[in-house]
Design a protein around this motif. Structure first.
Motif, PDB file in Angstrom:
ATOM      1  N   ILE A  61       0.487  -1.336  -0.175  1.00 51.61           N
ATOM      2  CA  ILE A  61      -0.276   0.252   0.148  1.00 51.61           C
ATOM      3  C   ILE A  61       0.861   1.252   0.018  1.00 51.61           C
ATOM      4  O   ILE A  61       1.886   1.737   0.856  1.00 51.61           O
ATOM      5  N   PRO A  62       0.600   2.217  -0.385  1.00 49.28           N
ATOM      6  CA  PRO A  62       1.697   3.176  -1.140  1.00 49.28           C
ATOM      7  C   PRO A  62       1.671   4.260   0.521  1.00 49.28           C
ATOM      8  O   PRO A  62       0.381   4.028   1.059  1.00 49.28           O
ATOM      9  N   ILE A  63       2.902   4.443   0.734  1.00 47.40           N
ATOM     10  CA  ILE A  63       2.649   5.189   1.892  1.00 47.40           C
ATOM     11  C   ILE A  63       3.888   6.198   1.854  1.00 47.40           C
ATOM     12  O   ILE A  63       4.419   7.102   0.901  1.00 47.40           O
ATOM     13  N   ILE A  64       3.090   8.135   2.984  1.00 44.97           N
ATOM     14  CA  ILE A  64       3.626   8.975   3.274  1.00 44.97           C
ATOM     15  C   ILE A  64       4.072   8.732   4.306  1.00 44.97           C
ATOM     16  O   ILE A  64       3.490   8.752   5.265  1.00 44.97           O
ATOM     17  N   PHE A  65       5.233   9.051   4.532  1.00 45.02           N
ATOM     18  CA  PHE A  65       5.955   8.983   5.300  1.00 45.02           C
ATOM     19  C   PHE A  65       5.327   9.868   6.531  1.00 45.02           C
ATOM     20  O   PHE A  65       6.155  11.435   5.466  1.00 45.02           O
ATOM     21  N   THR A  66       6.151  10.481   7.591  1.00 45.01           N
ATOM     22  CA  THR A  66       5.818  11.790   8.828  1.00 45.01           C
ATOM     23  C   THR A  66       6.595  11.459   9.853  1.00 45.01           C
ATOM     24  O   THR A  66       6.357  10.595  10.747  1.00 45.01           O
ATOM     25  N   THR A  67       7.743  12.192   9.931  1.00 44.83           N
ATOM     26  CA  THR A  67       8.581  11.776  11.085  1.00 44.83           C
ATOM     27  C   THR A  67       9.817  13.241  11.090  1.00 44.83           C
ATOM     28  O   THR A  67       9.602  14.215  10.641  1.00 44.83           O
ATOM     29  N   ALA A  68      10.382  13.064  12.373  1.00 46.27           N
ATOM     30  CA  ALA A  68      10.763  14.308  12.724  1.00 46.27           C
ATOM     31  C   ALA A  68      11.982  13.705  12.639  1.00 46.27           C
ATOM     32  O   ALA A  68      13.120  14.503  12.817  1.00 46.27           O
ATOM     33  N   ALA A 102      13.263   4.713   2.997  1.00 48.40           N
ATOM     34  CA  ALA A 102      11.916   4.865   3.347  1.00 48.40           C
ATOM     35  C   ALA A 102      11.688   4.767   1.568  1.00 48.40           C
ATOM     36  O   ALA A 102      10.718   3.753   0.839  1.00 48.40           O
ATOM     37  N   PHE A 103      12.129   5.511   0.859  1.00 46.97           N
ATOM     38  CA  PHE A 103      12.300   5.371  -0.764  1.00 46.97           C
ATOM     39  C   PHE A 103      12.188   3.705  -1.264  1.00 46.97           C
ATOM     40  O   PHE A 103      11.644   3.844  -2.179  1.00 46.97           O
ATOM     41  N   LYS A 104      12.977   3.032  -0.885  1.00 43.15           N
ATOM     42  CA  LYS A 104      12.871   1.672  -0.842  1.00 43.15           C
ATOM     43  C   LYS A 104      11.644   0.903  -0.509  1.00 43.15           C
ATOM     44  O   LYS A 104      11.360  -0.071  -1.105  1.00 43.15           O
ATOM     45  N   THR A 105      10.728   1.603   0.117  1.00 42.60           N
ATOM     46  CA  THR A 105       9.784   0.865   0.450  1.00 42.60           C
ATOM     47  C   THR A 105       8.668   1.892  -0.715  1.00 42.60           C
ATOM     48  O   THR A 105       9.022   2.553  -1.865  1.00 42.60           O
ATOM     49  N   ASN A 106       6.969   1.040  -1.060  1.00 36.73           N
ATOM     50  CA  ASN A 106       6.251   2.044  -1.533  1.00 36.73           C
ATOM     51  C   ASN A 106       5.610   3.595  -1.178  1.00 36.73           C
ATOM     52  O   ASN A 106       5.137   3.374  -0.830  1.00 36.73           O
ATOM     53  N   SER A 107       7.024   3.949  -1.072  1.00 36.69           N
ATOM     54  CA  SER A 107       6.939   5.477  -0.767  1.00 36.69           C
ATOM     55  C   SER A 107       6.379   6.114  -1.766  1.00 36.69           C
ATOM     56  O   SER A 107       6.432   6.666  -2.757  1.00 36.69           O
ATOM     57  N   ILE A 108       5.184   7.335  -1.203  1.00 35.66           N
ATOM     58  CA  ILE A 108       5.065   8.302  -2.060  1.00 35.66           C
ATOM     59  C   ILE A 108       5.537   9.775  -1.599  1.00 35.66           C
ATOM     60  O   ILE A 108       5.801  10.401  -2.356  1.00 35.66           O
ATOM     61  N   ASP A 109       5.847   9.713  -0.804  1.00 34.59           N
ATOM     62  CA  ASP A 109       6.589  11.215  -0.090  1.00 34.59           C
ATOM     63  C   ASP A 109       7.297  10.855   1.387  1.00 34.59           C
ATOM     64  O   ASP A 109       7.074  10.146   2.159  1.00 34.59           O
ATOM     65  N   ILE A 140      12.119  13.312  -9.999  1.00 41.06           N
ATOM     66  CA  ILE A 140      12.032  12.871  -8.749  1.00 41.06           C
ATOM     67  C   ILE A 140      10.730  11.062  -8.540  1.00 41.06           C
ATOM     68  O   ILE A 140      11.172  10.582  -7.097  1.00 41.06           O
ATOM     69  N   THR A 141       9.561  12.336  -8.907  1.00 45.56           N
ATOM     70  CA  THR A 141       8.254  10.823  -8.736  1.00 45.56           C
ATOM     71  C   THR A 141       8.577   9.432  -9.071  1.00 45.56           C
ATOM     72  O   THR A 141       8.216   8.622  -8.155  1.00 45.56           O
ATOM     73  N   GLU A 142       9.016   9.623 -10.646  1.00 44.23           N
ATOM     74  CA  GLU A 142       9.127   8.332 -10.724  1.00 44.23           C
ATOM     75  C   GLU A 142      10.384   7.649 -10.881  1.00 44.23           C
ATOM     76  O   GLU A 142      10.249   6.678  -9.987  1.00 44.23           O
ATOM     77  N   PHE A 143      11.242   8.607  -9.953  1.00 38.48           N
ATOM     78  CA  PHE A 143      12.390   7.638  -9.592  1.00 38.48           C
ATOM     79  C   PHE A 143      12.224   7.115  -8.238  1.00 38.48           C
ATOM     80  O   PHE A 143      12.494   5.751  -7.258  1.00 38.48           O
ATOM     81  N   LYS A 144      11.428   7.036  -7.288  1.00 35.97           N
ATOM     82  CA  LYS A 144      10.972   7.364  -6.668  1.00 35.97           C
ATOM     83  C   LYS A 144       9.925   6.025  -5.977  1.00 35.97           C
ATOM     84  O   LYS A 144       9.441   5.178  -5.343  1.00 35.97           O
ATOM     85  N   ILE A 145       8.690   5.765  -6.902  1.00 37.64           N
ATOM     86  CA  ILE A 145       8.414   4.681  -7.791  1.00 37.64           C
ATOM     87  C   ILE A 145       9.209   3.693  -8.008  1.00 37.64           C
ATOM     88  O   ILE A 145       9.076   2.683  -7.073  1.00 37.64           O
ATOM     89  N   TRP A 146      10.324   4.053  -8.841  1.00 40.30           N
ATOM     90  CA  TRP A 146      11.209   2.706  -8.902  1.00 40.30           C
ATOM     91  C   TRP A 146      11.920   2.556  -8.005  1.00 40.30           C
ATOM     92  O   TRP A 146      12.564   1.240  -7.838  1.00 40.30           O
ATOM     93  N   LEU A 147      11.979   2.999  -6.613  1.00 42.91           N
ATOM     94  CA  LEU A 147      13.148   3.099  -5.436  1.00 42.91           C
ATOM     95  C   LEU A 147      12.490   1.761  -4.695  1.00 42.91           C
ATOM     96  O   LEU A 147      13.082   0.813  -4.798  1.00 42.91           O
ATOM     97  N   GLY A 148      10.983   2.208  -4.818  1.00 37.97           N
ATOM     98  CA  GLY A 148      10.435   1.182  -4.157  1.00 37.97           C
ATOM     99  C   GLY A 148       9.907   0.139  -5.029  1.00 37.97           C
ATOM    100  O   GLY A 148       8.743  -0.491  -3.911  1.00 37.97           O
ATOM    101  N   LYS A 149       9.614   0.276  -5.769  1.00 37.03           N
ATOM    102  CA  LYS A 149       9.081  -1.280  -7.004  1.00 37.03           C
ATOM    103  C   LYS A 149       9.274  -2.636  -6.501  1.00 37.03           C
ATOM    104  O   LYS A 149      10.518  -3.159  -6.242  1.00 37.03           O
TER     105      LYS A 149
END
Length: 250
Positions: free
Chosen positions: A76-83, A91-98, A241-250
């Motif tokens: 499932i797509p994920i948006i990480f929120t962290t300090a 994070a980018f190697k998961t199925n992350s959106i941002d 960047i968007t496609e790159f992040k999808i590629w990392l988390g594929k």
């Protein structure tokens, strides 16, 4: 759209929910969970409604948020929120959106939701690379290079990246050696497995295994540390960047 918020700080969770509803009141919150175990329990309950998107904090009251992804094998797509910013690459190697740093900016949150919606629409039309499958047998598995009067053959798995330098194309191996080749980057993109190589900008096509670190410089700007290292700094083009992040988390 159904969402889940995984956050152990009550005030942060409430603020995030309010921001989301301000941006899009049609979004439905399925629940807020403060721990790894509670979140896993929700997903393992067969009667639970599965979310379309998860907002995930990394440090939870009983451990690492990545444990949820690993335990459930979440796609499932994920948006990480962290300090914390040191988990960007993981994070980018998961199925992350941002990857949003706290306190979450309303503008960055809006951009992340817009990005998710665009990717979802693309997936429905089967145009997104998330749904593409790659047949490794049809891609080039070795390259022939020359140096003086000698010939060299290298497996594609030995190549860290391809670059354009002074109008010529070079391949660089993981051992640091580099050789000129007679292919353009456009042609190489058609010849090698896109599951393993990605064109990050106009002059570079890199292998997944060559990425040592990813650093967020600012909104819309990513800096890469590669192995072997380059003498100049390496950035992902903003429009990639968007496609790159999808590629990392594929």
């Amino acid at each position: 759209m159904n969402i889940l918020i995984v956050e152990d700080e009550e005030l942060s969770a409430e603020r995030l929910h309010k921001l989301i509803m301000t941006i899009d009141p049609s979004i439905h919150l399925l629940g807020i969970f403060p721990s790894v175990l509670q979140t896993i329990g929700y997903f393992e309950n067969e009667s639970s409604v599965k979310p379309d998107l998860i907002f995930l904090d990394i440090h939870l009251e009983d451990g690492d948020g990545f444990r949820i992804i690993e335990h459930l094998n979440l796609m499932i797509p994920i948006i990480f929120t962290t300090a914390f910013d040191e988990y960007t690459l993981k994070a980018f190697k998961t199925n992350s959106i941002d990857y949003l740093l706290k306190p979450v900016s309303p503008l960055e949150l809006q951009a992340s939701l817009s990005k998710f919606k665009k990717l979802s629409e693309a997936a429905e039309n089967k145009r997104t690379i998330i749904e593409q499958t790659f047949d490794s047998e049809k891609y080039k598995d070795r390259f022939l290079c020359t140096a003086g009067s000698r010939f060299f053959t290298f497996k594609t798995t030995e190549i860290a990246y391809f670059t354009i330098e002074q109008r010529a194309t070079f391949l660089r191996l993981f051992d640091g050696r580099h050789f000129a080749i007679e292919y353009s980057l456009d042609k190489l993109c058609q010849m090698i497995d896109p599951g393993q190589f990605f064109r990050i900008n106009r002059t570079m096509l890199i292998c997944f295994a060559a990425i040592n670190n990813i650093q967020i410089i600012s909104a819309g700007k990513l800096k890469l540390e590669l192995n072997p290292a380059l003498s100049k700094e390496t950035y992902v083009s903003p429009d990639r960047i968007t496609e790159f992040k999808i590629w990392l988390g594929k």
